[in-house]
Scaffold this motif. Sequence first.
Motif, mmCIF file in Angstrom:
data_model
loop_
_atom_site.group_PDB
_atom_site.id
_atom_site.type_symbol
_atom_site.label_atom_id
_atom_site.label_comp_id
_atom_site.label_asym_id
_atom_site.label_seq_id
_atom_site.Cartn_x
_atom_site.Cartn_y
_atom_site.Cartn_z
ATOM 1 N N ASN A 118 28.377 46.103 53.306
ATOM 2 C CA ASN A 118 29.563 46.771 52.773
ATOM 3 C C ASN A 118 30.788 45.877 52.906
ATOM 4 O O ASN A 118 31.072 45.373 53.993
ATOM 5 N N LEU A 119 31.506 45.683 51.816
ATOM 6 C CA LEU A 119 32.804 45.029 51.858
ATOM 7 C C LEU A 119 33.877 46.107 51.965
ATOM 8 O O LEU A 119 33.586 47.301 51.882
ATOM 9 N N SER A 120 35.118 45.709 52.129
ATOM 10 C CA SER A 120 36.196 46.693 52.209
ATOM 11 C C SER A 120 36.323 47.443 50.884
ATOM 12 O O SER A 120 35.912 46.954 49.832
ATOM 13 N N LEU A 121 36.908 48.634 50.942
ATOM 14 C CA LEU A 121 37.043 49.469 49.755
ATOM 15 C C LEU A 121 38.040 48.871 48.768
ATOM 16 O O LEU A 121 38.999 48.198 49.154
ATOM 17 N N LEU A 122 37.814 49.125 47.487
ATOM 18 C CA LEU A 122 38.790 48.756 46.469
ATOM 19 C C LEU A 122 40.078 49.540 46.690
ATOM 20 O O LEU A 122 40.068 50.644 47.251
ATOM 21 N N GLU A 123 41.191 48.984 46.244
ATOM 22 C CA GLU A 123 42.459 49.696 46.339
ATOM 23 C C GLU A 123 42.452 50.942 45.456
ATOM 24 O O GLU A 123 43.086 51.945 45.769
ATOM 25 N N LYS A 124 41.722 50.865 44.350
ATOM 26 C CA LYS A 124 41.714 51.965 43.388
ATOM 27 C C LYS A 124 40.280 52.190 42.910
ATOM 28 O O LYS A 124 39.590 51.238 42.543
ATOM 29 N N PRO A 125 39.793 53.444 42.910
ATOM 30 C CA PRO A 125 38.460 53.704 42.364
ATOM 31 C C PRO A 125 38.447 53.404 40.871
ATOM 32 O O PRO A 125 39.410 53.701 40.162
ATOM 33 N N ARG A 126 37.360 52.815 40.396
ATOM 34 C CA ARG A 126 37.311 52.456 38.980
ATOM 35 C C ARG A 126 35.874 52.337 38.502
ATOM 36 O O ARG A 126 34.950 52.138 39.291
ATOM 37 N N LYS A 127 35.708 52.464 37.193
ATOM 38 C CA LYS A 127 34.414 52.249 36.549
ATOM 39 C C LYS A 127 34.661 51.592 35.196
ATOM 40 O O LYS A 127 35.797 51.538 34.713
ATOM 41 N N ASN A 128 33.586 51.091 34.581
ATOM 42 C CA ASN A 128 33.686 50.419 33.279
ATOM 43 C C ASN A 128 34.740 49.315 33.289
ATOM 44 O O ASN A 128 35.418 49.074 32.294
ATOM 45 N N HIS A 129 34.888 48.651 34.425
ATOM 46 C CA HIS A 129 35.851 47.568 34.565
ATOM 47 C C HIS A 129 35.159 46.238 34.259
ATOM 48 O O HIS A 129 34.084 46.219 33.661
ATOM 49 N N ALA A 130 35.770 45.144 34.641
ATOM 50 C CA ALA A 130 35.169 43.821 34.497
ATOM 51 C C ALA A 130 35.343 43.069 35.807
ATOM 52 O O ALA A 130 36.207 43.417 36.624
ATOM 53 N N MET A 131 34.512 42.048 36.018
ATOM 54 C CA MET A 131 34.644 41.196 37.199
ATOM 55 C C MET A 131 34.646 39.737 36.765
ATOM 56 O O MET A 131 33.980 39.355 35.801
ATOM 57 N N ALA A 132 35.424 38.933 37.482
ATOM 58 C CA ALA A 132 35.515 37.500 37.200
ATOM 59 C C ALA A 132 36.075 36.826 38.447
ATOM 60 O O ALA A 132 36.359 37.480 39.452
ATOM 61 N N TRP A 133 36.222 35.496 38.379
ATOM 62 C CA TRP A 133 36.886 34.747 39.443
ATOM 63 C C TRP A 133 38.349 34.553 39.053
ATOM 64 O O TRP A 133 38.643 34.087 37.957
ATOM 65 N N ILE A 134 39.263 34.898 39.939
ATOM 66 C CA ILE A 134 40.686 34.635 39.731
ATOM 67 C C ILE A 134 41.188 33.827 40.919
ATOM 68 O O ILE A 134 41.082 34.273 42.067
ATOM 69 N N GLY A 135 41.717 32.637 40.649
ATOM 70 C CA GLY A 135 42.137 31.776 41.745
ATOM 71 C C GLY A 135 40.991 31.467 42.681
ATOM 72 O O GLY A 135 41.181 31.365 43.896
ATOM 73 N N ASN A 136 39.776 31.344 42.120
ATOM 74 C CA ASN A 136 38.557 31.077 42.892
ATOM 75 C C ASN A 136 38.223 32.201 43.871
ATOM 76 O O ASN A 136 37.557 31.976 44.880
ATOM 77 N N LYS A 137 38.687 33.401 43.571
ATOM 78 C CA LYS A 137 38.379 34.569 44.399
ATOM 79 C C LYS A 137 37.775 35.656 43.511
ATOM 80 O O LYS A 137 38.183 35.823 42.359
ATOM 81 N N PRO A 138 36.797 36.418 44.028
ATOM 82 C CA PRO A 138 36.239 37.524 43.239
ATOM 83 C C PRO A 138 37.332 38.513 42.857
ATOM 84 O O PRO A 138 38.240 38.792 43.647
ATOM 85 N N ALA A 139 37.245 39.050 41.643
ATOM 86 C CA ALA A 139 38.285 39.956 41.163
ATOM 87 C C ALA A 139 37.679 41.071 40.326
ATOM 88 O O ALA A 139 36.621 40.907 39.708
ATOM 89 N N VAL A 140 38.354 42.225 40.335
ATOM 90 C CA VAL A 140 38.021 43.327 39.427
ATOM 91 C C VAL A 140 39.212 43.528 38.501
ATOM 92 O O VAL A 140 40.369 43.423 38.920
ATOM 93 N N LEU A 141 38.924 43.814 37.232
ATOM 94 C CA LEU A 141 39.982 43.911 36.229
ATOM 95 C C LEU A 141 39.805 45.182 35.408
ATOM 96 O O LEU A 141 38.707 45.477 34.925
ATOM 97 N N GLY A 142 40.895 45.927 35.244
ATOM 98 C CA GLY A 142 40.903 47.063 34.338
ATOM 99 C C GLY A 142 39.918 48.146 34.716
ATOM 100 O O GLY A 142 39.672 48.432 35.883
ATOM 101 N N GLY A 143 39.326 48.774 33.686
ATOM 102 C CA GLY A 143 38.437 49.902 33.894
ATOM 103 C C GLY A 143 39.181 51.212 33.731
ATOM 104 O O GLY A 143 40.266 51.269 33.135
ATOM 105 N N GLU A 144 38.620 52.270 34.288
ATOM 106 C CA GLU A 144 39.260 53.576 34.169
ATOM 107 C C GLU A 144 39.013 54.404 35.418
ATOM 108 O O GLU A 144 38.149 54.088 36.245
#
Length: 438
Positions: free
Chosen positions: A250-276
Amino acid sequence: MECTVCRKPASYICRCRRPAAYFCHRDLEVHKKLYDYPIHKDSSYPILASQESKNILLEHIKKLCEACQNQIETLNLKTVELTEYLANNLHELLENLAKCCDQKVAKLDGFIQDMKYLSDYIKEINTIDVKDFYTPLENALLKVGNAEKFVSKLEGPSIIYPKLQTNNLFKMIPSNVYHLIGNYNFSVHLSNSCIQYMHPGEEIKTIPCEYLSDTSRALRVGENSIIITGGDNIPQCALLFNLKKKFIDNLSLLEKPRKNHAMAWIGNKPAVLGGENPNHYKHGHDAYKSVEIFESNRWVYFNSMCKARNKLTACNYLDKVYVVGGVDNRNQHVNGIEVLEGDTWREVFVEFPYHLNVAIPVVFLHSNLVLLLGNKGGIIFFDLPNSSSSSTIESGTNALSFKELLNENSHNHAFIKKGVYTLLNKESGLTDKYGVFF
């Protein structure tokens, strides 16, 4: 810090658990056998990038450029041969042949320029922060063995030459450098009951995982590791999954619950983007434009995108991130592409031939953003170098086969081998293969 096992002074750190494990030299080998995680010297300072690893990568890039230059010379010679043949047989194709040659030379020249930029980018990397996850490029720079394995997979573009007595013009198989620099090379599919994954040349493997959903998303963060975030069943959770050992952390919780989002590397760090908002059915559609990155063992907010997007797709190359498609709060198609450069998002306005209101597979290829549209109508090449404000789109049907494009398949990651991208299909045991040629 003290050794987690014997409480003697620790010399090494491993992030196989939360909080990190510390241990002495005596327990190093035992720990390596138990866990498949990178182990580092315990230090508050960044890790030095291996100079030998940098040299291996730079030398390989140099060889790719030399091979590309040789292909330019061969291409010009072949063009002369074809021109002489066609002059006596197919005069109407002469102009097209010269144009085709110019286009391929421009692509090959562009690759050489891109590799020079990549070389400069690598030369500037002298330290790498100690962190939980490393991009493929960072992982290659950590030690020589990683670099040698990494460069063995990198290929430059190559030209397909026809036999002289044919009417077919030559084609170019694109390089896989752009893809492999930012992507660990295997394909993943999440469903409501399992994880499916496949490495090139291997069979599809399935791991039961009942609490996942097809609205969760995954990012590959190692040769056999993925981070899974969000979805209907675990909307605010983030899980680190070792596919080989079938080990979940388990990693720490996301700041905001989300689904249908996207994931990528931002600044060489894992990132979640958008969603609903997973509870959108209670108060209408609630698309997000917020972005979170994982650093220092927790998720923190990053600069938001220009527009709220749900069911979007994202991919990255070096220090840039590209976001494509999706729907807004009114469930209307969001046109255009957003590009992250540094800390700033900018919009690139473009009218797609189809409404990208479901997440689709997107890859970065030879200075182009390539959209794989399945039965929606072929492959779209988005010309990024000319995309400061608008761009033209070339739509093609250069696919080996097209099967059903999965609406819930945005977290599928394509991998490339000899110009072919393979995506896992929701029907177990089936794959979609896309042949991409210029």
